[in-house]
Write an enzyme that holds these catalytic residues in place. Sequence first.
Site, PDB file in Angstrom:
ATOM      1  N   GLY A  17      -1.294 -26.744 -26.460  1.00  0.00           N
ATOM      2  CA  GLY A  17      -1.513 -25.937 -27.665  1.00  0.00           C
ATOM      3  C   GLY A  17      -0.811 -24.593 -27.594  1.00  0.00           C
ATOM      4  O   GLY A  17      -0.223 -24.130 -28.577  1.00  0.00           O
TER       5      GLY A  17
ATOM      6  N   LYS B 257       1.649 -36.469 -35.453  1.00  0.00           N
ATOM      7  CA  LYS B 257       1.585 -35.953 -36.819  1.00  0.00           C
ATOM      8  C   LYS B 257       2.654 -34.931 -37.184  1.00  0.00           C
ATOM      9  O   LYS B 257       2.977 -34.048 -36.402  1.00  0.00           O
ATOM     10  CB  LYS B 257       0.207 -35.320 -37.036  1.00  0.00           C
ATOM     11  CG  LYS B 257      -0.879 -36.371 -37.039  1.00  0.00           C
ATOM     12  CD  LYS B 257      -2.164 -35.782 -37.513  1.00  0.00           C
ATOM     13  CE  LYS B 257      -3.173 -36.871 -37.785  1.00  0.00           C
ATOM     14  NZ  LYS B 257      -4.481 -36.318 -38.086  1.00  0.00           N
TER      15      LYS B 257
ATOM     16  N   GLY C 117       1.787 -31.023 -25.877  1.00  0.00           N
ATOM     17  CA  GLY C 117       1.307 -32.391 -26.070  1.00  0.00           C
ATOM     18  C   GLY C 117       1.384 -33.238 -24.809  1.00  0.00           C
ATOM     19  O   GLY C 117       1.221 -32.744 -23.707  1.00  0.00           O
TER      20      GLY C 117
ATOM     21  N   ARG D 214      -1.304 -28.412 -12.605  1.00  0.00           N
ATOM     22  CA  ARG D 214      -1.696 -27.053 -13.018  1.00  0.00           C
ATOM     23  C   ARG D 214      -2.144 -26.212 -11.822  1.00  0.00           C
ATOM     24  O   ARG D 214      -1.981 -24.995 -11.832  1.00  0.00           O
ATOM     25  CB  ARG D 214      -2.801 -27.122 -14.071  1.00  0.00           C
ATOM     26  CG  ARG D 214      -2.238 -27.484 -15.417  1.00  0.00           C
ATOM     27  CD  ARG D 214      -3.311 -27.545 -16.466  1.00  0.00           C
ATOM     28  NE  ARG D 214      -2.722 -27.569 -17.799  1.00  0.00           N
ATOM     29  CZ  ARG D 214      -3.404 -27.809 -18.902  1.00  0.00           C
ATOM     30  NH1 ARG D 214      -4.695 -28.041 -18.840  1.00  0.00           N
ATOM     31  NH2 ARG D 214      -2.807 -27.799 -20.059  1.00  0.00           N
TER      32      ARG D 214
HETATM   33  P1  AMP Z   1       1.020 -35.260 -30.314  1.00  0.00           P
HETATM   34  O1  AMP Z   1      -0.222 -34.791 -29.621  1.00  0.00           O
HETATM   35  O2  AMP Z   1       1.102 -34.917 -31.751  1.00  0.00           O
HETATM   36  O3  AMP Z   1       2.284 -34.906 -29.533  1.00  0.00           O
HETATM   37  O4  AMP Z   1       0.924 -36.845 -30.319  1.00  0.00           O
HETATM   38  C1  AMP Z   1       0.953 -37.638 -29.171  1.00  0.00           C
HETATM   39  C2  AMP Z   1       0.483 -39.004 -29.555  1.00  0.00           C
HETATM   40  O5  AMP Z   1       1.313 -39.557 -30.554  1.00  0.00           O
HETATM   41  C3  AMP Z   1       0.521 -39.999 -28.410  1.00  0.00           C
HETATM   42  O6  AMP Z   1      -0.781 -40.263 -27.999  1.00  0.00           O
HETATM   43  C4  AMP Z   1       1.186 -41.230 -29.006  1.00  0.00           C
HETATM   44  O7  AMP Z   1       0.487 -42.416 -28.742  1.00  0.00           O
HETATM   45  C5  AMP Z   1       1.158 -40.940 -30.484  1.00  0.00           C
HETATM   46  N1  AMP Z   1       2.232 -41.651 -31.188  1.00  0.00           N
HETATM   47  C6  AMP Z   1       3.533 -41.624 -30.890  1.00  0.00           C
HETATM   48  N2  AMP Z   1       4.220 -42.453 -31.702  1.00  0.00           N
HETATM   49  C7  AMP Z   1       3.322 -43.024 -32.530  1.00  0.00           C
HETATM   50  C8  AMP Z   1       3.416 -43.973 -33.589  1.00  0.00           C
HETATM   51  N3  AMP Z   1       4.589 -44.508 -33.941  1.00  0.00           N
HETATM   52  N4  AMP Z   1       2.286 -44.326 -34.210  1.00  0.00           N
HETATM   53  C9  AMP Z   1       1.102 -43.800 -33.848  1.00  0.00           C
HETATM   54  N5  AMP Z   1       0.949 -42.878 -32.868  1.00  0.00           N
HETATM   55  C10 AMP Z   1       2.053 -42.496 -32.213  1.00  0.00           C
END
Ligand code: AMP
Length: 406
Positions: free
Chosen positions: A386, A210, A363, A49
Amino acid sequence: MEESHSLPIKGVWNKLSIKDLDIRGKRVFVRVDFNLPLDENLNITDDRRIRSALPTINYAIDEGSKVILSSHLGRPKGKPDKRYSLASVARRLQRLIKKEVLFLPDCVGPKVDEAVSKMAPGDIILLENLRFHNEEEKNDEAFSKSLAGLADVYVNDAFGAAHRSHASIVGITKFLPSAAGFLLQKEIEYLQGVVNNPVRPFVAILGGAKVSGKIDVIKNLEDKVDKVIVGGGMAYTFLKAEGYNVGDSLVEEDMLGLANEIREGVVAKGIKFYLPVDCVIAQSIEPAAETKLVTSQEMPNGWKAVDIGPASVKLFSEALESAKTILWNGPMGVFEVDAFSRGTFAIAHSVADAYALTIVGGGDTDLAVSRAGVSESISFISTGGGAALELLEGKDLPGLVALTNK
Ligand code: AMP
């Protein structure tokens, strides 16, 4: 790494950019995003950054401006806290920019006023963490005015904070001519370019934890995208919604109906929708946990999916082959654990190898791409999590809206 005007976003960019302002010899308040990751000993673990803000800072120095930099770092709850000081960031900046950086122990007050009044053209000051004052996050008018009082013009180069209505992002623009820095402009051009006018075929790869965090992205891209690939934790809500047993995999029960609706809506529009056909499963996410490879139809109870399997990697990679634009947001598995990182890293290589405009945004995907060693082969990696998501969801960023119109 100067500003890029290669993407067609005609009609969208109606804001002043730093080049539209006469900043020669002026005091320029540059809001940067130096919210860097630190380890437990407060060492900086990634300075991307800072490096991304250098074109704007160097341009202002070359113009003979007095450059006043400001940022937040972490969540210090409105009062000074050494763990969130920007002191180490100032040292790293000084090393990267090869010029002296005067670090001030606060961002407002008589000592700051005095230091700024002594600045010569080309000098750089970095102010202490804005969030040591709770007025920052409250977008407080008096605080905004104090910040504005330090300078003649305002430049926002903090894409990662542009979705926040805070004093240094929004409030300050009421008092000064306000323009975008090169990084902010480049981020908007790439991310909004992909939303408004992608070169097709356009493939979106969505992963991460999610569904709820990504639904709006799918909805917003619905009329532009040719293929949607879903991996990571969010895939198992979609699979369960289709009637699969997903064992103990991450599932958002309250999203099952919506997941089906979204998938059916997308498919009805002729968009191809891909889910993992196989997965790596484990009973826990401990690094030493036993793993098995199963098809998506045979996930046993007591086990959870932690990565996509090789057949999914092949399916997804083939889907990327004809793409002209690829947007990737969210890892394919729990890639932070080495044993569960293969699917994410394989997709990182496929994206990097694609003959397409490739954009990684939001992310942890930037970290995944960097760990896979392919950052240099990606067209654009966003610095904002974000903020990137909000843009991809089609929302206006308050920090962009607040800048002076051309
Ligand atoms: P996000 O911030 O929504 O992009 O989520 C990123 C996070 O999703 C990372 O820390 C990953 O460890 C988690 N993640 C990815 N695949 C899985 C999975 N199959 N089960 C649980 N967490 C996951």
